[in-house]
Design an enzyme around this catalytic site. Structure first.
Site, PDB file in Angstrom:
ATOM      1  N   ARG A   1       0.842  -1.194   0.000  1.00 54.52           N
ATOM      2  CA  ARG A   1       0.000   0.000   0.000  1.00 54.52           C
ATOM      3  C   ARG A   1       0.878   1.245   0.000  1.00 54.52           C
ATOM      4  O   ARG A   1       2.098   1.151   0.129  1.00 54.52           O
ATOM      5  CB  ARG A   1      -0.936  -0.004   1.224  1.00 54.52           C
ATOM      6  CG  ARG A   1      -0.161  -0.318   2.520  1.00 54.52           C
ATOM      7  CD  ARG A   1      -0.750   0.280   3.735  1.00 54.52           C
ATOM      8  NE  ARG A   1      -0.720   1.721   3.699  1.00 54.52           N
ATOM      9  CZ  ARG A   1       0.375   2.454   3.940  1.00 54.52           C
ATOM     10  NH1 ARG A   1       1.533   1.895   4.226  1.00 54.52           N
ATOM     11  NH2 ARG A   1       0.321   3.772   3.883  1.00 54.52           N
ATOM     12  N   GLY A   2       0.207   2.416  -0.065  1.00 52.94           N
ATOM     13  CA  GLY A   2       0.942   3.668  -0.143  1.00 52.94           C
ATOM     14  C   GLY A   2       1.233   3.976  -1.602  1.00 52.94           C
ATOM     15  O   GLY A   2       1.668   3.094  -2.358  1.00 52.94           O
ATOM     16  N   ALA A   3       0.980   5.221  -2.004  1.00 53.74           N
ATOM     17  CA  ALA A   3       1.009   5.552  -3.434  1.00 53.74           C
ATOM     18  C   ALA A   3       2.336   5.188  -4.124  1.00 53.74           C
ATOM     19  O   ALA A   3       2.326   4.478  -5.146  1.00 53.74           O
ATOM     20  CB  ALA A   3       0.657   7.033  -3.618  1.00 53.74           C
TER      21      ALA A   3
ATOM     22  N   GLN B   1      -3.231   2.726   9.792  1.00 53.86           N
ATOM     23  CA  GLN B   1      -1.885   2.840   9.216  1.00 53.86           C
ATOM     24  C   GLN B   1      -0.973   3.705  10.087  1.00 53.86           C
ATOM     25  O   GLN B   1       0.243   3.518  10.085  1.00 53.86           O
ATOM     26  CB  GLN B   1      -1.963   3.448   7.794  1.00 53.86           C
ATOM     27  CG  GLN B   1      -2.563   2.525   6.753  1.00 53.86           C
ATOM     28  CD  GLN B   1      -4.061   2.751   6.586  1.00 53.86           C
ATOM     29  OE1 GLN B   1      -4.750   3.129   7.537  1.00 53.86           O
ATOM     30  NE2 GLN B   1      -4.578   2.510   5.400  1.00 53.86           N
TER      31      GLN B   1
ATOM     32  N   ASP C   1      -2.108  10.804  -2.538  1.00 53.99           N
ATOM     33  CA  ASP C   1      -2.403   9.710  -3.466  1.00 53.99           C
ATOM     34  C   ASP C   1      -2.616  10.212  -4.887  1.00 53.99           C
ATOM     35  O   ASP C   1      -2.401   9.474  -5.852  1.00 53.99           O
ATOM     36  CB  ASP C   1      -3.613   8.917  -2.983  1.00 53.99           C
ATOM     37  CG  ASP C   1      -3.224   8.074  -1.778  1.00 53.99           C
ATOM     38  OD1 ASP C   1      -3.281   8.599  -0.651  1.00 53.99           O
ATOM     39  OD2 ASP C   1      -2.796   6.919  -1.982  1.00 53.99           O
TER      40      ASP C   1
ATOM     41  N   ASN D   1      -5.817  12.317  -0.267  1.00 54.91           N
ATOM     42  CA  ASN D   1      -4.984  11.534   0.659  1.00 54.91           C
ATOM     43  C   ASN D   1      -5.932  10.801   1.613  1.00 54.91           C
ATOM     44  O   ASN D   1      -7.155  10.940   1.548  1.00 54.91           O
ATOM     45  CB  ASN D   1      -4.003  12.435   1.406  1.00 54.91           C
ATOM     46  CG  ASN D   1      -2.961  11.631   2.160  1.00 54.91           C
ATOM     47  OD1 ASN D   1      -2.279  10.786   1.578  1.00 54.91           O
ATOM     48  ND2 ASN D   1      -2.851  11.837   3.465  1.00 54.91           N
ATOM     49  N   LYS D   2      -5.347  10.021   2.488  1.00 51.59           N
ATOM     50  CA  LYS D   2      -6.119   9.185   3.414  1.00 51.59           C
ATOM     51  C   LYS D   2      -7.242   9.959   4.104  1.00 51.59           C
ATOM     52  O   LYS D   2      -7.052  11.101   4.512  1.00 51.59           O
ATOM     53  CB  LYS D   2      -5.150   8.594   4.456  1.00 51.59           C
ATOM     54  CG  LYS D   2      -5.753   7.706   5.506  1.00 51.59           C
ATOM     55  CD  LYS D   2      -6.572   6.567   4.938  1.00 51.59           C
ATOM     56  CE  LYS D   2      -5.791   5.692   3.986  1.00 51.59           C
ATOM     57  NZ  LYS D   2      -6.683   4.766   3.208  1.00 51.59           N
TER      58      LYS D   2
END
Ligand code: MRU
Length: 345
Positions: free
Chosen positions: A48-50, A192, A233, A243-244
């Protein structure tokens, strides 16, 4: 500080990743050697994570080519498998970017695709370290003394291939002796922040607190934070940033408190084909992530969940965008789309 974590390895026929669903309890690596395994790992956030999705997406094209050769797929079946990887999650543009970057090389053969994918993995650390330096320079020029930072989600080595973006700025401040403490939002519903960012900060001995997401605005308004630094993201041409979920609340609190809200991300997260945040697709995830806790249902039967994985922070709330190229002061009118049309990128 110990050797930085490198969560992505190419084994010759598989991408070896850390299964992030197991952290912080266990550091488990797993090998992904088919398109199905790769897409499953992406969708359940084992990877995960862009920026990490960009690297894994590019290596995924090699995995698809290998599977095509093994299983005798037609060219159309290979195209469909690559499209499946590209669409595994919709919001982080880096996934499509990584796939699109290497796919044109398929006609040149496996070696060419693999070399381009491994170049993405290798370049990511250099890019993140540049982001860290630019961000730390910008913050230190504005905040005297040791800095108290708030961050949201995980933007460290676990979200990239090494070092991190927003967490890279935080690491750089720490390395310069300029960091006091990090307030880490726990990042509901998948934690996260509490599980991954806190784990990375413990590894590096960086002082931090984990707080409930609902504490962030109060922590900011009480004057306990000098600057908020988050990742991204997808960044639209006008500077609006996905973003999140929970990021925009942090930005609103920073605006009210008059402290900087900084987005740190590689240029590959800037999507100038997306005009504004209204054009960004927000991933909606399974309601069970919100309605349960540790696998046990906490909300009553009959309750439905609203579970967007991301939000959009309008450009007017973003003080600065830090990339490997430098800093844009977004709320003051320096937006990524203008920079592209002026030929800087
Ligand atoms: O759903 P996730 O965990 O993939 O979301 C990650 C984030 O929102 C990060 O902040 C973003 O990808 C930047 S990572 C350097």
């Amino acid at each position: 500080m110990r050797e930085p974590l490198r969560p992505i390895e190419w084994t010759g026929n598989a991408v070896r990743v850390i299964d992030q669903t197991e952290l912080p309890g266990r550091l488990v690596r797993m090998s992904l050697e088919s398109v199905e395994q790769l897409v499953d790992a992406i969708q359940r956030l084992a990877v995960r994570g862009a920026p990490q999705l960009g690297a894994v997406g590019a290596l995924g094209v090699v995995i698809a080519m290998d599977q095509c050769a093994r299983e005798g797929w037609s060219p159309a079946e290979l195209d469909a498998a690559i499209a499946h990887i590209r669409a595994a999650r919709p919001t982080a543009v880096n996934l499509a970017w990584g796939v699109d970057r290497v796919s044109p090389l398929i006609s040149s053969g496996r070696q060419a695709v693999l070399a381009a994918a491994l170049d993405i993995v290798e370049q990511d650390e250099r890019i993140n370290r540049a982001i860290g330096r630019h961000g730390a320079d910008w913050v230190q020029a504005r905040v005297p003394g040791r800095v108290r930072v708030l961050t949201h989600c995980n933007t460290g080595a676990l979200a990239t291939t090494a070092w991190g973006t927003a967490l890279g700025v935080i690491r750089e401040l720490h390395a310069r002796g300029a960091l006091e403490v990090v307030f880490v939002d726990e990042t509901r519903p998948l934690l996260q922040g509490a599980r991954l960012t806190a784990w990375e900060l413990v590894q590096d001995g960086i002082p931090h607190y984990v707080q409930a997401d609902g504490a962030a605005a109060s922590t900011i308004l009480r004057g306990l934070v000098d600057v908020a630094i988050i990742g991204a993201d997808r960044i639209a041409a006008n500077g609006d940033t996905a973003n999140k979920i929970g990021s925009v609340g942090v930005a609103l609190a920073c605006a009210d408190a008059g402290i900087p809200f900084i987005v740190a991300a590689p240029e590959s997260t800037v999507d100038v084909r997306t005009a504004s945040g209204a054009d960004i697709e927000i991933e909606m995830r399974d309601g069970a992530e919100v309605l349960t806790w540790g696998g046990v249902r906490v909300a009553p039967e009959g309750t439905r969940a609203h579970n967007p994985a991301f939000d959009v922070t309008p450009a007017r709330l973003i003080t600065a965008l830090v990339t490997e190229e430098g800093v844009l002061e977004v709320s003051a009118g320096q937006v990524p789309g203008d920079r592209l049309s002026s030929g800087v990128r």
